[in-house]
Motif scaffolding. Structure first.
Motif, PDB file in Angstrom:
ATOM      1  N   THR A  55       9.156 -12.694 -32.370  1.00 54.34           N
ATOM      2  CA  THR A  55       8.035 -13.205 -33.164  1.00 54.34           C
ATOM      3  C   THR A  55       6.671 -12.644 -32.770  1.00 54.34           C
ATOM      4  O   THR A  55       5.659 -13.028 -33.341  1.00 54.34           O
ATOM      5  N   SER A 114       8.472 -15.619 -38.313  1.00 51.50           N
ATOM      6  CA  SER A 114       9.887 -15.338 -38.586  1.00 51.50           C
ATOM      7  C   SER A 114      10.048 -13.994 -39.296  1.00 51.50           C
ATOM      8  O   SER A 114      11.059 -13.304 -39.111  1.00 51.50           O
ATOM      9  N   LYS A 130       9.889 -11.446 -36.616  1.00 51.60           N
ATOM     10  CA  LYS A 130      11.148 -11.471 -35.860  1.00 51.60           C
ATOM     11  C   LYS A 130      12.236 -10.717 -36.612  1.00 51.60           C
ATOM     12  O   LYS A 130      12.997  -9.938 -36.019  1.00 51.60           O
ATOM     13  N   ALA A 131      12.318 -10.922 -37.923  1.00 49.93           N
ATOM     14  CA  ALA A 131      13.329 -10.237 -38.722  1.00 49.93           C
ATOM     15  C   ALA A 131      13.112  -8.721 -38.719  1.00 49.93           C
ATOM     16  O   ALA A 131      14.063  -7.943 -38.690  1.00 49.93           O
TER      17      ALA A 131
END
Length: 197
Positions: free
Chosen positions: A175, A166, A169-170
């Motif tokens: 991911t 995560s 992904k941010a």
């Protein structure tokens, strides 16, 4: 009949010209690999130009991911050292030992460099062998006298960790965890270490 042929030829010429002007929309050659909240660096007055690659802009999420990676012992083969082991924060991200020690007590070749004002540099390591901070940040991971790991193992460990997918992904929009993104995130964090004193 002669006029009809001329009209047909003219129409064909106009059609060919018109079609030749239709071009597909250009694809972005280097789409940004970072997403997230911009985290611009404001250099101290009088400092040189900053060296931040266009394909790795500073973001809050990228810096945070890089900070986690910098302090994570998963990057070393035996899970005993991190980047911060040889670049101690309370020593201005430097190493007090004349020659740094890697995994399993292996003695390195040089002292780990102090990490500050890297955003203004163009060459890295004592001998300048790395041309970008992104490239430099991966060397210690695979160096046999430093972390002595492989990037394949590091990627597997990060993929298995509940927090990292995560975070990637941010920082990068999905991911996927790979060596390029690991290098980019660590580089973003290291660029924030600025000393003006």
């Amino acid at each position: 009949m002669k006029h009809l042929k001329i009209h047909i030829v003219l129409l064909l010429c106009v059609a060919i010209f018109t079609l030749s002007q239709c071009k597909p929309e250009p694809k972005e050659s280097n789409p940004p690999t970072s997403v997230g909240t911009p985290a611009p660096i404001t250099p101290p007055v009088g400092f040189p130009a900053m060296n931040i690659p266009a394909d790795n802009p500073q973001t809050v999420e990228g810096v945070e991911l890089g900070r986690h990676l910098f302090y994570d012992k998963k990057l070393s083969a035996d899970l005993t050292i991190s980047c911060a082991t040889c670049h101690e924060q309370f020593r201005a991200f430097s190493d007090v030992d004349q020659v740094s020690t890697g995994v399993n007590g292996k003695i390195g070749r040089r002292q780990a460099m102090a990490l500050f004002n890297l955003v203004f540099q163009e060459e890295f390591f004592w001998d300048g062998r790395a041309q970008s901070l992104e490239e430099q940040s991966l060397h210690p991971i695979v160096d046999p006298v430093e972390m002595d790991n492989t990037l394949t193992v590091v990627i597997s460990r990060l993929e298995a960790d509940s927090a990292y997918p995560s975070m990637f992904k941010a920082a990068f929009g999905d991911t996927k965890i790979n060596e390029e993104r690991i290098g980019k995130a660590i580089a973003q964090f290291e660029r924030t270490m600025i000393s003006a004193k």
